[in-house]
Design a protein around this motif. Sequence first.
Motif, PDB file in Angstrom:
ATOM      1  N   LYS A 153      35.063  42.658  44.126  1.00 19.53           N
ATOM      2  CA  LYS A 153      36.037  42.415  43.065  1.00 19.53           C
ATOM      3  C   LYS A 153      35.823  43.386  41.889  1.00 19.53           C
ATOM      4  CE  LYS A 153      38.320  38.444  41.024  1.00 19.53           C
ATOM      5  NZ  LYS A 153      38.286  36.999  40.823  1.00 19.53           N
ATOM      6  N   VAL A 154      34.576  43.655  41.538  1.00 22.15           N
ATOM      7  CA  VAL A 154      34.285  44.587  40.455  1.00 22.15           C
ATOM      8  C   VAL A 154      34.826  45.976  40.792  1.00 22.15           C
ATOM      9  CG1 VAL A 154      32.396  45.834  39.311  1.00 22.15           C
ATOM     10  CG2 VAL A 154      32.318  43.355  39.503  1.00 22.15           C
ATOM     11  N   VAL A 155      34.653  46.405  42.022  1.00 24.75           N
ATOM     12  CA  VAL A 155      35.113  47.734  42.428  1.00 24.75           C
ATOM     13  C   VAL A 155      36.635  47.779  42.560  1.00 24.75           C
ATOM     14  CG1 VAL A 155      35.071  49.407  44.331  1.00 24.75           C
ATOM     15  CG2 VAL A 155      32.941  48.348  43.534  1.00 24.75           C
ATOM     16  N   ARG A 156      37.221  46.796  43.239  1.00 26.31           N
ATOM     17  CA  ARG A 156      38.660  46.827  43.534  1.00 26.31           C
ATOM     18  C   ARG A 156      39.548  46.496  42.346  1.00 26.31           C
ATOM     19  NH1 ARG A 156      39.069  43.598  49.277  1.00 26.31           N
ATOM     20  NH2 ARG A 156      38.055  45.165  50.569  1.00 26.31           N
ATOM     21  N   ARG A 157      39.131  45.552  41.513  1.00 23.67           N
ATOM     22  CA  ARG A 157      40.039  45.052  40.476  1.00 23.67           C
ATOM     23  C   ARG A 157      39.633  45.420  39.059  1.00 23.67           C
ATOM     24  NH1 ARG A 157      42.236  39.367  41.239  1.00 23.67           N
ATOM     25  NH2 ARG A 157      43.809  40.305  39.930  1.00 23.67           N
ATOM     26  N   TYR A 158      38.351  45.672  38.834  1.00 19.23           N
ATOM     27  CA  TYR A 158      37.881  45.831  37.458  1.00 19.23           C
ATOM     28  C   TYR A 158      37.326  47.220  37.155  1.00 19.23           C
ATOM     29  CZ  TYR A 158      38.395  40.779  37.578  1.00 19.23           C
ATOM     30  OH  TYR A 158      38.890  39.513  37.737  1.00 19.23           O
ATOM     31  N   ASP A 159      37.739  48.212  37.931  1.00 17.11           N
ATOM     32  CA  ASP A 159      37.372  49.605  37.668  1.00 17.11           C
ATOM     33  C   ASP A 159      35.867  49.774  37.463  1.00 17.11           C
ATOM     34  OD1 ASP A 159      38.101  52.289  37.436  1.00 17.11           O
ATOM     35  OD2 ASP A 159      38.260  52.154  35.245  1.00 17.11           O
ATOM     36  N   ARG A 160      35.104  49.055  38.300  1.00 17.43           N
ATOM     37  CA  ARG A 160      33.635  49.127  38.303  1.00 17.43           C
ATOM     38  C   ARG A 160      33.003  48.638  36.992  1.00 17.43           C
ATOM     39  NH1 ARG A 160      31.998  52.175  42.888  1.00 17.43           N
ATOM     40  NH2 ARG A 160      33.782  53.166  43.842  1.00 17.43           N
ATOM     41  N   GLN A 161      33.683  47.733  36.320  1.00 11.43           N
ATOM     42  CA  GLN A 161      33.168  47.156  35.065  1.00 11.43           C
ATOM     43  C   GLN A 161      32.705  45.723  35.332  1.00 11.43           C
ATOM     44  OE1 GLN A 161      32.848  48.825  32.141  1.00 11.43           O
ATOM     45  NE2 GLN A 161      33.529  50.622  33.293  1.00 11.43           N
ATOM     46  N   PRO A 162      31.420  45.503  35.604  1.00  5.72           N
ATOM     47  CA  PRO A 162      30.948  44.161  35.963  1.00  5.72           C
ATOM     48  C   PRO A 162      31.138  43.113  34.865  1.00  5.72           C
ATOM     49  CG  PRO A 162      29.100  45.667  35.699  1.00  5.72           C
ATOM     50  CD  PRO A 162      30.350  46.488  35.609  1.00  5.72           C
ATOM     51  N   SER A 163      31.266  43.546  33.615  1.00  2.00           N
ATOM     52  CA  SER A 163      31.453  42.570  32.533  1.00  2.00           C
ATOM     53  C   SER A 163      32.803  41.861  32.637  1.00  2.00           C
ATOM     54  CB  SER A 163      31.333  43.255  31.171  1.00  2.00           C
ATOM     55  OG  SER A 163      32.358  44.223  31.019  1.00  2.00           O
ATOM     56  N   HIS A 164      33.717  42.375  33.436  1.00  2.00           N
ATOM     57  CA  HIS A 164      35.041  41.749  33.603  1.00  2.00           C
ATOM     58  C   HIS A 164      35.029  40.630  34.636  1.00  2.00           C
ATOM     59  CE1 HIS A 164      37.309  45.479  31.913  1.00  2.00           C
ATOM     60  NE2 HIS A 164      36.330  45.067  31.133  1.00  2.00           N
ATOM     61  N   LEU A 165      33.973  40.522  35.405  1.00  2.00           N
ATOM     62  CA  LEU A 165      33.874  39.474  36.426  1.00  2.00           C
ATOM     63  C   LEU A 165      33.576  38.147  35.736  1.00  2.00           C
ATOM     64  CD1 LEU A 165      33.860  38.962  39.501  1.00  2.00           C
ATOM     65  CD2 LEU A 165      31.384  39.226  39.398  1.00  2.00           C
ATOM     66  N   THR A 166      34.459  37.183  35.921  1.00  2.00           N
ATOM     67  CA  THR A 166      34.341  35.954  35.144  1.00  2.00           C
ATOM     68  C   THR A 166      34.244  34.675  35.956  1.00  2.00           C
ATOM     69  OG1 THR A 166      36.732  35.760  34.997  1.00  2.00           O
ATOM     70  CG2 THR A 166      35.625  36.946  33.217  1.00  2.00           C
ATOM     71  N   ASP A 167      34.616  34.686  37.189  1.00  2.00           N
ATOM     72  CA  ASP A 167      34.755  33.416  37.917  1.00  2.00           C
ATOM     73  C   ASP A 167      33.646  33.170  38.931  1.00  2.00           C
ATOM     74  OD1 ASP A 167      35.575  35.444  39.582  1.00  2.00           O
ATOM     75  OD2 ASP A 167      37.331  34.402  40.338  1.00  2.00           O
ATOM     76  N   ILE A 168      32.427  33.435  38.538  1.00  2.00           N
ATOM     77  CA  ILE A 168      31.300  33.191  39.446  1.00  2.00           C
ATOM     78  C   ILE A 168      31.108  31.684  39.637  1.00  2.00           C
ATOM     79  CG2 ILE A 168      28.810  33.456  39.715  1.00  2.00           C
ATOM     80  CD1 ILE A 168      29.128  36.154  38.234  1.00  2.00           C
ATOM     81  N   ILE A 169      31.244  30.925  38.545  1.00  2.00           N
ATOM     82  CA  ILE A 169      31.179  29.463  38.618  1.00  2.00           C
ATOM     83  C   ILE A 169      32.610  28.950  38.618  1.00  2.00           C
ATOM     84  CG2 ILE A 169      30.426  27.361  37.445  1.00  2.00           C
ATOM     85  CD1 ILE A 169      28.186  29.084  36.177  1.00  2.00           C
ATOM     86  N   ARG A 170      32.943  28.113  39.587  1.00  2.00           N
ATOM     87  CA  ARG A 170      34.328  27.662  39.727  1.00  2.00           C
ATOM     88  C   ARG A 170      34.397  26.296  40.373  1.00  2.00           C
ATOM     89  NH1 ARG A 170      35.635  31.938  44.518  1.00  2.00           N
ATOM     90  NH2 ARG A 170      33.580  31.785  45.404  1.00  2.00           N
ATOM     91  N   CYS A 171      35.585  25.728  40.304  1.00  2.00           N
ATOM     92  CA  CYS A 171      35.806  24.430  40.936  1.00  2.00           C
ATOM     93  C   CYS A 171      37.301  24.251  41.191  1.00  2.00           C
ATOM     94  CB  CYS A 171      35.283  23.294  40.066  1.00  2.00           C
ATOM     95  SG  CYS A 171      36.125  23.123  38.491  1.00  2.00           S
ATOM     96  N   ARG A 172      37.598  23.212  41.955  1.00  2.04           N
ATOM     97  CA  ARG A 172      38.987  22.843  42.237  1.00  2.04           C
ATOM     98  C   ARG A 172      39.202  21.401  41.809  1.00  2.04           C
ATOM     99  NH1 ARG A 172      38.738  24.961  48.317  1.00  2.04           N
ATOM    100  NH2 ARG A 172      39.263  27.127  47.915  1.00  2.04           N
TER     101      ARG A 172
END
Length: 173
Positions: free
Chosen positions: A32-51
């Motif tokens: 996701k960091v490579v494909r969607r966030y231009d290799r910016q790991p600080s943009h990754l936000t949904d590591i913890i999630r729920c439904r």
Amino acid sequence: FHDELKKLLHSFGDGCCFEPGPIKTPARALEKVVRRYDRQPSHLTDIIRCRVFFKDFKSILYFIEAVRFRALVLDDSSENARGHDSSACIFKFCGVKNRFSPGYRAIDSFGFRDLQMNLEVGFRDGKLVGCHEWSDSGVKRHICEVQVLLENDRKDLSDGCRQYGELRNLAGR
């Protein structure tokens, strides 16, 4: 984070169902960091999630209001909260993706419909702390994802998630 959401959901009784999500795998996080966030790991936000599943849209609206009551809601131009006592807040609303909206292009999610809320939380020593404590030393922050769905869609979800993942990978997202 999950415990706080369960407290909010308690008032809904049997009208909802909570499922803690798996923590995002390192492989998917990197993808996701490579494909969607231009290799910016600080943009990754949904590591913890729920439904959270609800029987109807009215219950979903009540849930959103319950979260908003416990959340810092910021206007677009400043870091000033609108209409909330920050000492009562444990979440900060960071964004909503409403795939239930008639205006949402279903093709963008391969026909999948849900609502996703991104909520920032602060924690110290593994325990959530209120928003008013976030500037204190030792407080870490993370943005978590709450996926809100209709109960009727639950039975098709596992096959749909697998297919969505395959289509997402083919599309390079």
